[in-house]
Design a protein around this motif. Structure first.
Motif, mmCIF file in Angstrom:
data_model
loop_
_atom_site.group_PDB
_atom_site.id
_atom_site.type_symbol
_atom_site.label_atom_id
_atom_site.label_comp_id
_atom_site.label_asym_id
_atom_site.label_seq_id
_atom_site.Cartn_x
_atom_site.Cartn_y
_atom_site.Cartn_z
ATOM 1 N N VAL A 152 1.174 -1.315 0.076
ATOM 2 C CA VAL A 152 0.228 0.058 -0.196
ATOM 3 C C VAL A 152 1.268 1.355 -0.471
ATOM 4 O O VAL A 152 1.721 1.331 0.254
ATOM 5 N N ASP A 153 0.816 2.502 -1.173
ATOM 6 C CA ASP A 153 1.203 3.477 -1.156
ATOM 7 C C ASP A 153 0.787 4.481 0.063
ATOM 8 O O ASP A 153 -0.046 4.243 1.080
ATOM 9 N N ARG A 154 1.828 5.823 0.371
ATOM 10 C CA ARG A 154 1.634 6.843 1.472
ATOM 11 C C ARG A 154 -0.167 7.260 1.121
ATOM 12 O O ARG A 154 -0.713 8.025 1.792
ATOM 13 N N PHE A 155 -0.755 7.520 0.210
ATOM 14 C CA PHE A 155 -1.954 7.891 -0.217
ATOM 15 C C PHE A 155 -3.181 6.688 -0.200
ATOM 16 O O PHE A 155 -4.213 6.606 -0.536
ATOM 17 N N MET A 189 16.397 12.228 -3.715
ATOM 18 C CA MET A 189 14.928 11.765 -2.880
ATOM 19 C C MET A 189 13.561 10.644 -2.916
ATOM 20 O O MET A 189 13.354 9.451 -3.491
ATOM 21 N N ALA A 190 13.804 10.403 -1.696
ATOM 22 C CA ALA A 190 12.859 9.017 -0.933
ATOM 23 C C ALA A 190 11.567 9.169 -0.244
ATOM 24 O O ALA A 190 11.639 9.836 0.559
ATOM 25 N N TRP A 191 10.220 9.263 -0.649
ATOM 26 C CA TRP A 191 9.185 8.563 0.160
ATOM 27 C C TRP A 191 9.522 7.366 1.098
ATOM 28 O O TRP A 191 9.649 6.490 -0.056
ATOM 29 N N VAL A 192 9.227 7.302 1.712
ATOM 30 C CA VAL A 192 10.157 5.433 2.514
ATOM 31 C C VAL A 192 8.796 5.581 4.043
ATOM 32 O O VAL A 192 8.881 6.997 4.748
ATOM 33 N N LYS A 193 8.553 4.341 4.102
ATOM 34 C CA LYS A 193 8.007 3.844 5.327
ATOM 35 C C LYS A 193 8.588 2.897 6.134
ATOM 36 O O LYS A 193 8.886 2.105 5.560
ATOM 37 N N ILE A 194 9.328 3.510 7.149
ATOM 38 C CA ILE A 194 10.071 2.164 7.836
ATOM 39 C C ILE A 194 9.550 1.986 9.451
ATOM 40 O O ILE A 194 8.775 2.355 9.680
ATOM 41 N N ASP A 195 9.707 0.446 9.072
ATOM 42 C CA ASP A 195 8.804 -0.546 9.846
ATOM 43 C C ASP A 195 9.759 -0.562 11.119
ATOM 44 O O ASP A 195 9.053 0.048 12.280
ATOM 45 N N SER A 196 10.852 -0.628 11.136
ATOM 46 C CA SER A 196 12.049 -0.850 12.268
ATOM 47 C C SER A 196 13.669 -0.598 11.259
ATOM 48 O O SER A 196 13.544 -0.702 10.729
ATOM 49 N N LEU A 197 14.268 -0.071 12.290
ATOM 50 C CA LEU A 197 16.594 -0.110 12.076
ATOM 51 C C LEU A 197 16.028 -1.535 12.738
ATOM 52 O O LEU A 197 17.072 -0.757 13.174
ATOM 53 N N TRP A 257 15.136 9.384 13.417
ATOM 54 C CA TRP A 257 14.059 8.763 13.467
ATOM 55 C C TRP A 257 14.018 7.218 14.491
ATOM 56 O O TRP A 257 14.926 7.190 15.517
ATOM 57 N N THR A 258 12.468 7.611 15.052
ATOM 58 C CA THR A 258 12.404 6.746 16.472
ATOM 59 C C THR A 258 10.891 5.697 16.376
ATOM 60 O O THR A 258 10.577 5.538 15.436
ATOM 61 N N PRO A 259 11.567 4.300 17.673
ATOM 62 C CA PRO A 259 9.973 3.272 16.514
ATOM 63 C C PRO A 259 9.139 3.924 17.139
ATOM 64 O O PRO A 259 8.142 3.553 16.385
ATOM 65 N N ALA A 260 8.936 5.128 18.051
ATOM 66 C CA ALA A 260 7.743 5.837 17.102
ATOM 67 C C ALA A 260 6.872 6.197 15.749
ATOM 68 O O ALA A 260 5.525 6.388 15.483
ATOM 69 N N MET A 261 7.950 6.280 14.730
ATOM 70 C CA MET A 261 7.290 6.616 13.989
ATOM 71 C C MET A 261 7.207 5.585 13.246
ATOM 72 O O MET A 261 6.699 5.787 12.085
ATOM 73 N N SER A 262 7.345 4.780 13.472
ATOM 74 C CA SER A 262 7.084 3.230 12.770
ATOM 75 C C SER A 262 6.391 3.373 12.176
ATOM 76 O O SER A 262 5.078 3.095 12.552
ATOM 77 N N GLY A 263 6.229 2.643 10.765
ATOM 78 C CA GLY A 263 4.845 2.971 9.372
ATOM 79 C C GLY A 263 4.656 4.166 9.042
ATOM 80 O O GLY A 263 3.512 3.881 8.848
ATOM 81 N N ARG A 301 21.560 -5.598 4.472
ATOM 82 C CA ARG A 301 20.953 -4.081 4.550
ATOM 83 C C ARG A 301 19.575 -4.042 3.694
ATOM 84 O O ARG A 301 19.671 -2.542 3.233
ATOM 85 N N ASN A 302 18.995 -4.735 3.934
ATOM 86 C CA ASN A 302 17.786 -4.692 2.747
ATOM 87 C C ASN A 302 16.909 -3.136 3.691
ATOM 88 O O ASN A 302 16.903 -3.976 5.591
ATOM 89 N N LEU A 303 15.943 -2.874 2.829
ATOM 90 C CA LEU A 303 15.283 -1.443 4.232
ATOM 91 C C LEU A 303 13.965 -2.461 4.961
ATOM 92 O O LEU A 303 13.800 -3.510 4.069
ATOM 93 N N ASN A 304 13.695 -2.354 6.459
ATOM 94 C CA ASN A 304 12.802 -3.198 6.420
ATOM 95 C C ASN A 304 11.609 -2.208 6.478
ATOM 96 O O ASN A 304 11.453 -1.376 7.326
ATOM 97 N N GLY A 305 10.935 -1.833 5.367
ATOM 98 C CA GLY A 305 10.070 -1.488 4.859
ATOM 99 C C GLY A 305 9.342 -0.704 3.866
ATOM 100 O O GLY A 305 9.868 -1.744 3.001
#
Lengths: 177, 536
Positions: free
Chosen positions: B342-345, B375-383, B438-444, B506-510
């Motif tokens: 699902v994208d950001r919209f 430039m990127a729009w990302v949704k990070i689940d966790s680092l 980024w902090t875990p509070a920003m997850s998702g 090293r893949n992005l978890n998100g």
């Protein structure tokens, strides 16, 4: 170290007792919790007694003790775990330096606070007494009082605010503010 | 000095030891800059100290009297302690008068702390909400502790107990736990599923306890109402001995002077979840249209070397089209293992989820760049990896950029300047780290990340959500005039020269739903515009 049996020891105890509250407040303004402050004040008592020979009785004891406390607090800070929310070193130094200039102000505030505390309604007074029971956390206390920590804090915040206003009004009336 | 509400809250939260790490940073910055605030802070804490001392003496004078051995009382307070010591006259005692620490302070180096976040729920929907108490509060944020004041708009709150609240401004309320809140004013509609029965809302006049499943309150200064929309509630008026059971369709109005009036419940007076959702969807799709317009313009910007918006038709494709129209420098991407998401919209299949190990999009950019913007729009689940990839060239050759996020939330950008000589301790590049964003509070939550490298001044600038976050000039011996990319991966790192099957994770978890490379360092204004025109 001075001789514990001497007249000097009695003088030290007397001085330290008189200013212990101020000293504790000073250290608390540098470190994150009362627990930390108590730890450091205990250390300050020891160091101050060891160095009491060097204290010039014609100068201010609290200012002298604050200098010791400042160093002890900085030393203690370095031992704290990194995830603790403790002030950056330069900010801590700045706070300490400025606080040492405000000891007179603190003294008149304390006097005003005593009067203000007496005006506090009994229920609030009880809450304050509960809140500062040594060795308990606010969370435990909130549970005991049957309210959620959030509203417990909120009530405490309100009480502090009321007291602060009262202290300021009192001092303004006495022309010391 | 008159404190702002924010400053007042910092003092209170610091004093109560409830301040968050984020707020603590801001608090420190403000204190460093403002001598008056420092002064107010000391004054505030001295009140706290006075309270504590006063309380100790009250309690412990009692203790001291009742103790059989006066010289040996544990934790004698303030001055009283010293009286005891003076009487004993022995040094040993006064260090025994405070209880020993129960838990020694652990050494920072061997402490692995479980990550934590604070809050009883999440702000899941916002329609024109203005937050007087927390101006920065945004959709996806954890609900802050303390009083929340919303001057206008509608917001949806989901508490961890399962309760969903729709709040209409002007409102002031506080979430005390996932099962309890208090309301000073405002309209609140609560949907309470079975696991959360017993959820309560307190007001100055009384308390509503839900017995399932939906009710609403409208609290104002003069008069207040409670409406039962479905199921049953119990109403406990303050001071009255009896509770009142209310059923579906019933409503009650009371005034300050205690007058009660029975009404018929009106669901239409309160915005519900469905209505809010419709409003949100139309808001999102109009923002998506704004973005689409902008996206089309971006594709024709001659500085855009590679442009991969990920909402492309044909979800079975394993190709990701490069939509940059003005140059042929970059290939289309090859999607490896990454799944549609699902994208950001809120559109299905409009993003790529890189969380599966090995996920990446392979691209090739065959043009030397004098300056660069990523430039990127990302949704990070966790680092949870050491290095969390955004965009990295394969291996790491001279003049190649690496763009990733460290496990502690710092953004990382580097361009390789020379070969490293480990023996001489000569590094191959200068890494420009931001502070943690980024902090875990920003997850998702969807985040806009951009980094520019301007070779005319050798300046690297990191931007988060359109705002400059960190800026640094490369040291003289690490400056690079031209940037090369070649074979590279979005969302992961590839080591092409290695034949063994083992690889670094090293893949992005998100997820990511838009990525672009520019052959110029965009200005702060342009980055802000990219963010504004693309935010969900």
């Amino acid at each position: 170290m001075p001789d514990p049996e001497s007249q000097q020891y009695e003088t030290f105890v007397e001085l330290f007792a008189r200013y212990e509250g101020d000293l504790r407040a000073f250290v608390r303004s540098l470190l994150p919790t009362w627990y930390d402050a108590d730890e450091v004040v205990q250390q300050v008592a020891l160091v101050a007694w060891r160095k009491f020979d060097q204290f010039d009785p014609s100068t201010s004891f609290i200012k002298w003790a604050c200098v010791i406390a400042r160093f002890e607090a900085l030393g203690y800070r370095r031992k704290l775990a990194r995830d603790r929310l403790v002030f950056r070193e330069d900010l801590m130094a700045k706070l300490a330096e400025e606080a040492a200039e405000e000891t007179e102000e603190r003294k008149s505030e304390n006097a005003a606070l005593e009067g203000c505390l007496k005006k506090l309604p009994a229920a609030q007074r009880e809450l304050v007494t509960m809140a500062y029971t040594p060795g308990t956390t606010t969370k435990e206390l909130a549970n005991r009082a049957g309210v959620k920590p959030g509203s417990f804090y909120m009530r405490l915040n309100r009480i502090r605010k009321v007291l602060l206003d009262c202290v300021e009004t009192t001092m303004a009336q006495e022309g010391t503010a | 000095m008159k404190l702002t509400e924010q400053e007042q809250r910092w003092l209170e939260d610091y004093c109560n030891e409830t301040i968050s790490a984020d707020e603590f940073e801001k608090f420190q910055d403000a204190m460093e800059a403002n001598a008056e605030l420092r002064r107010a802070f000391r004054k505030y804490l001295s009140i706290d100290a006075g309270l504590r001392q006063g309380s100790e003496s009250v309690q412990e004078i009692g203790l001291a009297w009742s103790s059989p051995e006066p010289g040996n009382v544990v934790a004698l307070p303030g001055a009283w302690k010293w009286v005891a010591i003076a009487a004993a006259g022995v040094m040993g005692i006064f260090f025994a008068t405070r209880p020993l620490p129960v838990t020694p302070v652990a050494d920072a180096s061997d402490k692995k702390v479980e990550p934590s976040a604070q809050g009883f729920g999440v702000l899941t929907g916002v329609d024109g909400a203005a937050w007087e108490s927390h101006p920065e509060l945004a959709q996806g944020d954890l609900l802050p502790a303390g009083e929340i004041r919303m001057t206008a708009g509608v917001a949806q709150l989901e508490l961890f107990s399962g309760v969903t609240l729709v709040v209409e401004g002007d409102a002031a309320f506080e979430i005390h736990s996932s099962m309890e809140m208090s309301v000073v004013r405002g309209k609140i509609r609560a949907n309470v599923p079975e696991p959360a029965h017993g959820f309560r809302i307190r007001s100055a006049e009384g308390e509503v306890v839900d017995l399932g499943t939906e009710f609403a309150v409208n609290i104002t200064n003069g008069k207040s109402e409670v409406h039962v929309l479905d199921g049953e509630i119990e109403w406990y008026p303050n001071g009255a001995p009896n509770k009142k059971l209310m059923k579906k369709g019933e409503a009650l109005r009371w005034t300050q002077d205690g007058a009660l009036e029975t009404l018929v419940a009106k669901a239409g007076s309160f915005v519900g979840m469905r209505e809010l959702n419709e409003r949100l969807n139309s808001g999102r799709s109009s923002r998506r249209n704004v973005w689409l317009d902008h996206s089309r313009r971006l594709a024709r910007d001659e500085r855009v070397v590679a442009y991969y918006p990920m909402s492309q038709p044909g979800q079975w494709h394993r190709e990701l089209y490069n939509e940059a129209r003005e140059t042929e420098a970059a290939t289309d991407g090859a999607i490896v293992a990454a799944k549609r998401a699902v994208d950001r919209f809120g559109h299905a299949d409009g993003a790529l989820d890189f969380s599966g190990t090995g996920s990446r999009v392979k691209v090739n950019v065959d043009e030397e760049l004098s300056s660069l913007t990523l430039m990127a729009w990302v949704k990070i689940d966790s680092l949870d990896r050491w290095y969390n990839s955004l965009f990295l060239t394969d291996g790491h050759e001279l003049n190649e950029p690496h763009w990733q996020i460290m496990d502690d939330g710092r953004l990382f950008f580097s361009v390789k300047r020379r070969e490293a000589d480990r023996e001489k301790k000569l590094w191959d590049k200068h890494i420009v780290y931001s502070k943690p964003f980024w902090t875990p509070a920003m997850s998702g939550k969807w985040t806009h990340i951009a980094t520019t490298y301007d070779t005319s001044t050798y300046t690297v600038t990191h931007y988060i959500n359109g705002k400059q976050f960190h800026q640094e000039v490369l040291p003289e011996n690490m400056q690079v005039d031209r940037v090369k990319i070649g074979a590279a991966s979005i969302g992961n790192w590839s080591e092409p020269t290695r034949n063994d099957a083992k690889f670094s994770v090293r893949n992005l978890n998100g997820s990511m739903d838009e990525f672009a490379i520019f052959s110029a360092a965009l200005s702060a204004v342009e980055i802000a515009e990219l963010y504004e025109s693309g935010k969900p």
